[in-house]
Design a protein around this motif. Structure first.
Motif, PDB file in Angstrom:
ATOM      1  N   SER A  60       0.832  -1.214   0.000  1.00 53.36           N
ATOM      2  CA  SER A  60       0.000   0.000   0.000  1.00 53.36           C
ATOM      3  C   SER A  60       0.859   1.254   0.000  1.00 53.36           C
ATOM      4  N   PHE A  61       0.190   2.392  -0.279  1.00 49.21           N
ATOM      5  CA  PHE A  61       0.879   3.697  -0.316  1.00 49.21           C
ATOM      6  C   PHE A  61       1.461   4.094   1.030  1.00 49.21           C
ATOM      7  N   LYS A  62       1.023   3.427   2.091  1.00 47.63           N
ATOM      8  CA  LYS A  62       1.476   3.811   3.442  1.00 47.63           C
ATOM      9  C   LYS A  62       2.983   3.738   3.575  1.00 47.63           C
ATOM     10  N   ASP A  63       3.611   2.882   2.771  1.00 45.36           N
ATOM     11  CA  ASP A  63       5.066   2.712   2.873  1.00 45.36           C
ATOM     12  C   ASP A  63       5.818   4.003   2.561  1.00 45.36           C
TER      13      ASP A  63
ATOM     14  N   ALA B 197      -3.057   3.627  15.227  1.00 47.63           N
ATOM     15  CA  ALA B 197      -4.356   2.971  15.074  1.00 47.63           C
ATOM     16  C   ALA B 197      -4.472   2.707  13.588  1.00 47.63           C
ATOM     17  N   SER B 198      -5.220   1.674  13.209  1.00 52.92           N
ATOM     18  CA  SER B 198      -5.231   1.382  11.778  1.00 52.92           C
ATOM     19  C   SER B 198      -6.432   0.564  11.337  1.00 52.92           C
ATOM     20  N   THR B 199      -6.855   0.824  10.113  1.00 51.00           N
ATOM     21  CA  THR B 199      -7.841  -0.038   9.467  1.00 51.00           C
ATOM     22  C   THR B 199      -7.118  -1.188   8.758  1.00 51.00           C
ATOM     23  N   GLY B 200      -5.797  -1.243   8.886  1.00 46.80           N
ATOM     24  CA  GLY B 200      -5.057  -2.411   8.386  1.00 46.80           C
ATOM     25  C   GLY B 200      -3.752  -2.103   7.682  1.00 46.80           C
ATOM     26  N   ASN B 201      -3.788  -1.189   6.723  1.00 47.93           N
ATOM     27  CA  ASN B 201      -2.573  -0.955   5.940  1.00 47.93           C
ATOM     28  C   ASN B 201      -1.492  -0.208   6.718  1.00 47.93           C
ATOM     29  N   THR B 202      -1.906   0.774   7.493  1.00 48.74           N
ATOM     30  CA  THR B 202      -0.906   1.496   8.297  1.00 48.74           C
ATOM     31  C   THR B 202      -0.235   0.533   9.270  1.00 48.74           C
ATOM     32  N   SER B 203      -1.007  -0.358   9.851  1.00 52.75           N
ATOM     33  CA  SER B 203      -0.424  -1.294  10.830  1.00 52.75           C
ATOM     34  C   SER B 203       0.550  -2.242  10.141  1.00 52.75           C
TER      35      SER B 203
ATOM     36  N   VAL C  55     -10.756   8.614  -0.034  1.00 52.71           N
ATOM     37  CA  VAL C  55     -10.484   9.434   1.155  1.00 52.71           C
ATOM     38  C   VAL C  55     -10.991   8.755   2.423  1.00 52.71           C
ATOM     39  N   GLY C  56     -10.085   8.627   3.388  1.00 49.71           N
ATOM     40  CA  GLY C  56     -10.445   8.140   4.726  1.00 49.71           C
ATOM     41  C   GLY C  56     -10.130   9.240   5.714  1.00 49.71           C
ATOM     42  N   ASN C  57      -8.885   9.259   6.202  1.00 52.22           N
ATOM     43  CA  ASN C  57      -8.431  10.359   7.059  1.00 52.22           C
ATOM     44  C   ASN C  57      -8.083  11.613   6.269  1.00 52.22           C
ATOM     45  N   ALA C  58      -7.977  11.463   4.956  1.00 51.77           N
ATOM     46  CA  ALA C  58      -7.642  12.569   4.043  1.00 51.77           C
ATOM     47  C   ALA C  58      -6.177  12.999   4.136  1.00 51.77           C
ATOM     48  N   GLY C  59      -5.342  12.153   4.694  1.00 48.49           N
ATOM     49  CA  GLY C  59      -3.908  12.447   4.724  1.00 48.49           C
ATOM     50  C   GLY C  59      -3.304  12.371   3.329  1.00 48.49           C
ATOM     51  N   ASN C  60      -3.707  11.360   2.572  1.00 48.63           N
ATOM     52  CA  ASN C  60      -3.072  11.139   1.275  1.00 48.63           C
ATOM     53  C   ASN C  60      -3.437  12.218   0.258  1.00 48.63           C
ATOM     54  N   ILE C  61      -4.683  12.634   0.257  1.00 54.21           N
ATOM     55  CA  ILE C  61      -5.074  13.689  -0.696  1.00 54.21           C
ATOM     56  C   ILE C  61      -4.331  14.980  -0.340  1.00 54.21           C
TER      57      ILE C  61
ATOM     58  N   THR D 172     -13.129  -1.655   4.090  1.00 57.08           N
ATOM     59  CA  THR D 172     -12.758  -1.414   5.490  1.00 57.08           C
ATOM     60  C   THR D 172     -11.589  -0.440   5.644  1.00 57.08           C
ATOM     61  N   ALA D 173     -10.744  -0.327   4.623  1.00 58.95           N
ATOM     62  CA  ALA D 173      -9.603   0.595   4.719  1.00 58.95           C
ATOM     63  C   ALA D 173     -10.056   2.030   4.950  1.00 58.95           C
ATOM     64  N   ILE D 174     -11.228   2.385   4.413  1.00 57.97           N
ATOM     65  CA  ILE D 174     -11.714   3.772   4.547  1.00 57.97           C
ATOM     66  C   ILE D 174     -12.973   3.828   5.423  1.00 57.97           C
ATOM     67  N   ARG D 175     -13.060   2.895   6.348  1.00 57.82           N
ATOM     68  CA  ARG D 175     -14.177   2.892   7.298  1.00 57.82           C
ATOM     69  C   ARG D 175     -13.814   3.865   8.439  1.00 57.82           C
ATOM     70  N   ILE D 176     -13.915   5.148   8.124  1.00 57.12           N
ATOM     71  CA  ILE D 176     -13.452   6.207   9.028  1.00 57.12           C
ATOM     72  C   ILE D 176     -14.490   7.314   9.053  1.00 57.12           C
ATOM     73  N   GLY D 177     -14.907   7.698  10.259  1.00 53.93           N
ATOM     74  CA  GLY D 177     -15.939   8.731  10.377  1.00 53.93           C
ATOM     75  C   GLY D 177     -15.406  10.059  10.877  1.00 53.93           C
TER      76      GLY D 177
ATOM     77  N   CYS E 123      -6.802  -4.304  -7.330  1.00 56.81           N
ATOM     78  CA  CYS E 123      -6.600  -3.411  -6.177  1.00 56.81           C
ATOM     79  C   CYS E 123      -7.588  -3.800  -5.094  1.00 56.81           C
ATOM     80  N   GLU E 124      -7.391  -3.268  -3.905  1.00 57.67           N
ATOM     81  CA  GLU E 124      -8.340  -3.585  -2.839  1.00 57.67           C
ATOM     82  C   GLU E 124      -9.592  -2.702  -2.979  1.00 57.67           C
ATOM     83  N   PRO E 125     -10.698  -3.054  -2.307  1.00 50.46           N
ATOM     84  CA  PRO E 125     -11.944  -2.313  -2.521  1.00 50.46           C
ATOM     85  C   PRO E 125     -11.804  -0.801  -2.336  1.00 50.46           C
TER      86      PRO E 125
ATOM     87  N   LEU F 250      -4.493   3.988  -6.943  1.00 49.75           N
ATOM     88  CA  LEU F 250      -4.932   2.689  -6.415  1.00 49.75           C
ATOM     89  C   LEU F 250      -4.078   2.437  -5.186  1.00 49.75           C
ATOM     90  N   THR F 251      -4.664   2.733  -4.033  1.00 50.69           N
ATOM     91  CA  THR F 251      -3.902   2.833  -2.785  1.00 50.69           C
ATOM     92  C   THR F 251      -3.360   1.512  -2.240  1.00 50.69           C
ATOM     93  N   GLY F 252      -4.067   0.404  -2.515  1.00 49.29           N
ATOM     94  CA  GLY F 252      -3.652  -0.870  -1.915  1.00 49.29           C
ATOM     95  C   GLY F 252      -3.860  -2.053  -2.851  1.00 49.29           C
TER      96      GLY F 252
HETATM   97  N1  F0G Z   1      -6.965   3.427   0.642  1.00 53.24           N
HETATM   98  C1  F0G Z   1      -6.429   2.499   1.445  1.00 53.24           C
HETATM   99  C2  F0G Z   1      -6.145   1.154   0.874  1.00 53.24           C
HETATM  100  C3  F0G Z   1      -6.145   2.809   2.789  1.00 53.24           C
HETATM  101  O1  F0G Z   1      -5.610   1.867   3.568  1.00 53.24           O
HETATM  102  C4  F0G Z   1      -6.457   4.086   3.286  1.00 53.24           C
HETATM  103  C5  F0G Z   1      -6.226   4.429   4.684  1.00 53.24           C
HETATM  104  C6  F0G Z   1      -7.000   5.025   2.393  1.00 53.24           C
HETATM  105  C7  F0G Z   1      -7.245   4.655   1.087  1.00 53.24           C
HETATM  106  C8  F0G Z   1      -7.339   6.388   2.801  1.00 53.24           C
HETATM  107  O2  F0G Z   1      -6.224   7.221   2.931  1.00 53.24           O
HETATM  108  O3  F0G Z   1      -6.645   8.001   5.220  1.00 53.24           O
HETATM  109  O4  F0G Z   1      -4.949   9.110   3.771  1.00 53.24           O
HETATM  110  O5  F0G Z   1      -7.376   9.361   3.317  1.00 53.24           O
HETATM  111  N2  F0G Z   1      -5.907   3.584   5.563  1.00 53.24           N
HETATM  112  C9  F0G Z   1      -5.534   3.897   6.941  1.00 53.24           C
HETATM  113  C10 F0G Z   1      -4.985   2.664   7.640  1.00 53.24           C
HETATM  114  C11 F0G Z   1      -6.570   4.598   7.699  1.00 53.24           C
HETATM  115  O6  F0G Z   1      -5.070   2.568   8.865  1.00 53.24           O
HETATM  116  O7  F0G Z   1      -4.443   1.792   6.964  1.00 53.24           O
HETATM  117  P1  F0G Z   1      -6.305   8.503   3.869  1.00 53.24           P
END
Ligand code: F0G
Length: 360
Positions: A64-67, A88-94, A191-197, A244-249, A291-293, A321-323
């Motif tokens: 994933s892009f987290k690297d 804390a993580s929805t999976g990829n950060t962890s 967009v989840g936490n919106a860090g990447n955008i 689930t990666a973007i299951r963030i409120g 890619c992942e969902p 394609l983030t993951g």
């Molecule tokens: N796509 C994937 C595959 C992600 O894992 C995440 C975030 C996002 C998009 C959203 O990116 O948060 O910068 O807007 N995953 C985090 C995690 C929250 O814990 O792995 P974002």
């Protein structure tokens, strides 16, 4: 042909644009330098004159892009003498934190929401040897706990509220501009936490300011319908989505993302889980890119906006394609009809030949 140009990761590549010096011990796994793939079959199906590229961040070392962000965050944590990181993580950060901590020889604590993390990601955190703390709560609750714990314990937070994360992640925009020789017209991201955008926008602005390019893209952020605080204009307390990666409120980069929207003349939009899954499958079937969902949300949104003309013909569009699709095999198999009808036949030439002839 030039030889001896071994790629050594994005800190080495973009040293002049990142907060490191010659003495910094770089913690790298060769992240970055991911393919920018131009789609062929999907634009044909659409019948539109449009250039769509996907930046396949699922090919990073942990998928994933987290690297990109994690190599910077862990490099700086180690430089500052930290012996443990936490997220804390929805999976990829962890998964990423666990890998880079292993590489650095420090400890990683990861808080994950019970039952809501894809199997591949859980396997990674376990294999890399992280201290896994599973909570009966969601990502947003985990994030608040991490912030509190970091006040009590000697641990460095490596979520995207750590500014070094965004520094690393901005390099994806650099790569895109270098390959295209320009910034795209539109850049679409999930967009989840919106860090990447926010990180991408930082990268685009930096190259424009330095005169490397003279344009910048419209930034478009797509959310899952059940987890779409940017569409609601306020935090969502019970986010839900199959992605689930973007299951963030409660996005951590809330303010930053609104600035990105305004400065880039961009927009946010939302997609149903079904639209996300359909696009994930279509991208695999039509282009050979899995890619992942959550990642498919960027393309799903872009395709819809291209169809309606909101993104006009003639545009250059990049979708991140983030993951990697392998992160979440359960969801993938769950949406393939073949999985239900798959049955064994005898291991004989006759039976296999018959099966092939029936389909050619
Ligand atoms: N796509 C994937 C595959 C992600 O894992 C995440 C975030 C996002 C998009 C959203 O990116 O948060 O910068 O807007 N995953 C985090 C995690 C929250 O814990 O792995 P974002």
């Amino acid at each position: 042909m030039a030889i001896g140009n071994r790629y050594l990761g994005l800190i080495d590549r973009y040293r002049d644009h990142l907060p490191v010096n010659d003495d910094t011990r770089v913690i790298s796994l060769g992240e970055g330098n991911t393919p920018l793939i131009k789609l062929k079959n999907i634009p044909n199906l659409l019948g539109k004159d449009i250039d769509i590229y996907v930046k396949y961040e699922g090919l990073n070392p942990t998928g994933s892009f987290k690297d990109r962000g994690m190599c910077m965050a862990v490099t700086k944590a180690v430089e500052d003498g930290s012996e443990a990181i936490i997220c804390a993580s929805t999976g990829n950060t962890s998964a990423s934190a666990a890998a880079y901590a292993a590489r650095a020889g420090i400890k990683a604590f990861v808080l994950i929401p019970e039952g809501k993390i894809a199997m591949g990601k859980l396997a990674q955190a376990m294999m890399y040897g992280a201290e896994i703390i599973q909570i009966s709560g969601n990502f947003d609750e985990g994030m608040e706990l991490v912030k509190q714990v970091a006040k009590e314990a000697p641990v460095t937070i490596v979520n995207s509220i750590n500014p070094f994360r965004l520094q690393g992640q901005k390099t994806a925009a650099f790569e895109i501009m270098e390959e295209l020789g320009t910034a795209p017209d539109y850049h679409c991201l999930p967009v989840g936490n919106a860090g990447n955008i926010s990180a991408h926008w930082m990268g685009y602005c930096e190259y424009k300011k330095n005169g490397v390019v003279n344009n910048s893209p419209v930034m478009v952020g797509y959310q899952a319908e059940g987890s779409a605080p940017f569409m609601r204009g306020k935090m969502v307390d019970d986010p839900e989505t199959i992605a689930t990666a973007i299951r963030i409120g409660h996005p951590q980069s809330w303010d930053k993302a609104w600035v990105v929207k305004k400065e880039s003349n961009g927009w946010f939009d939302e997609l149903t889980d079904q639209e996300i899954l359909n696009t994930q499958k279509m991208l695999s079937e039509q282009e050979g890119v899995f890619c992942e969902p959550a990642s498919a949300a960027s393309l799903a949104g872009a395709l819809r906006d291209i169809k309606t003309g909101k993104i006009p013909e003639g545009s250059k569009v990049v979708c991140t394609l983030t993951g990697n699709g392998l992160k979440d095999p359960d969801t993938a198999i769950g949406q393939c009809q073949q999985a239900e009808t798959l049955k064994s036949i005898p291991a004989t030439l006759e039976a296999v030949t018959k099966a092939v002839l029936a389909e050619v």
